[in-house]
Design a protein around this motif. Structure first.
Motif, short mmCIF file in Angstrom:
data_model
loop_
_atom_site.label_atom_id
_atom_site.label_comp_id
_atom_site.label_asym_id
_atom_site.label_seq_id
_atom_site.Cartn_x
_atom_site.Cartn_y
_atom_site.Cartn_z
N LEU A 1 -28.59 5.38 17.70
CA LEU A 1 -27.89 6.55 18.22
C LEU A 1 -27.28 7.36 17.08
CD1 LEU A 1 -26.27 5.00 21.39
CD2 LEU A 1 -28.12 6.68 21.31
N ARG A 2 -26.80 6.68 16.05
CA ARG A 2 -26.28 7.39 14.88
C ARG A 2 -27.40 8.18 14.18
NH1 ARG A 2 -21.40 8.67 13.80
NH2 ARG A 2 -21.71 8.31 11.61
N LYS B 1 -29.10 7.73 27.19
CA LYS B 1 -28.49 8.16 25.92
C LYS B 1 -29.44 9.02 25.10
CE LYS B 1 -25.02 4.76 25.75
NZ LYS B 1 -23.99 5.43 26.47
N CYS C 1 -34.72 12.98 21.49
CA CYS C 1 -33.49 13.62 21.06
C CYS C 1 -32.30 12.94 21.75
CB CYS C 1 -33.48 15.09 21.44
SG CYS C 1 -34.88 16.01 20.80
N LEU C 2 -31.14 13.09 21.17
CA LEU C 2 -29.91 12.58 21.74
C LEU C 2 -29.60 13.37 23.00
CD1 LEU C 2 -27.69 10.52 21.11
CD2 LEU C 2 -26.47 12.33 19.94
N ASN D 1 -15.54 11.85 19.73
CA ASN D 1 -16.96 12.16 19.65
C ASN D 1 -17.80 10.91 19.49
OD1 ASN D 1 -16.50 14.87 19.86
ND2 ASN D 1 -16.46 15.22 17.68
N ARG D 2 -17.17 9.76 19.49
CA ARG D 2 -17.89 8.50 19.27
C ARG D 2 -18.75 8.15 20.48
NH1 ARG D 2 -15.99 2.51 18.62
NH2 ARG D 2 -17.79 1.78 17.49
N ILE D 3 -19.92 7.65 20.20
CA ILE D 3 -20.84 7.22 21.25
C ILE D 3 -20.61 5.74 21.50
CG2 ILE D 3 -23.26 6.88 21.84
CD1 ILE D 3 -23.89 9.22 19.99
N ASP E 1 -27.40 15.08 25.96
CA ASP E 1 -26.12 15.78 25.99
C ASP E 1 -25.20 15.03 26.95
OD1 ASP E 1 -24.05 17.54 25.87
OD2 ASP E 1 -25.12 19.23 26.77
N GLU F 1 -28.10 11.32 16.06
CA GLU F 1 -27.12 12.38 15.79
C GLU F 1 -27.55 13.23 14.60
OE1 GLU F 1 -23.37 10.47 15.25
OE2 GLU F 1 -22.97 10.39 17.39
N TYR G 1 -26.39 1.14 18.62
CA TYR G 1 -25.48 2.05 17.91
C TYR G 1 -26.14 2.64 16.66
CZ TYR G 1 -21.29 3.92 15.80
OH TYR G 1 -20.38 4.77 15.24
#
Length: 68
Positions: free
Chosen positions: A16-17, A52, A61-62, A4-6, A64, A20, A13
């Motif tokens: 992006l965290r 992303k 939003c992140l 599940n890591r981006i 999909d 999530e 990074y």
């Protein structure tokens, strides 16, 4: 087994965290925020351009990863 890591450049990074955990909101004075953390427009543009993150009205939003 899928992870599940981006995978992203080191400078993205952290953001992006945060995505999530929840969306970024547009600030009234310009720019973006996550809670009290202010996020630069350049960061948002880079995340959207890389695919992303997605812009949905006043929220970022992140994206999909299963949809292309």
């Amino acid at each position: 087994m899928k992870s599940n890591r981006i995978f992203a450049p080191p400078q993205d990074y952290y953001y992006l965290r945060l995505l999530e955990l929840g969306p970024f909101q547009r600030r009234a004075r310009g720019g973006w925020r996550f809670g009290t953390k202010v996020i630069n427009d350049a960061v948002i543009e880079r995340l959207i351009a890389s695919g992303k993150a997605i812009l949905n009205k006043d929220l970022v939003c992140l994206a999909d990863p299963t949809k292309k």
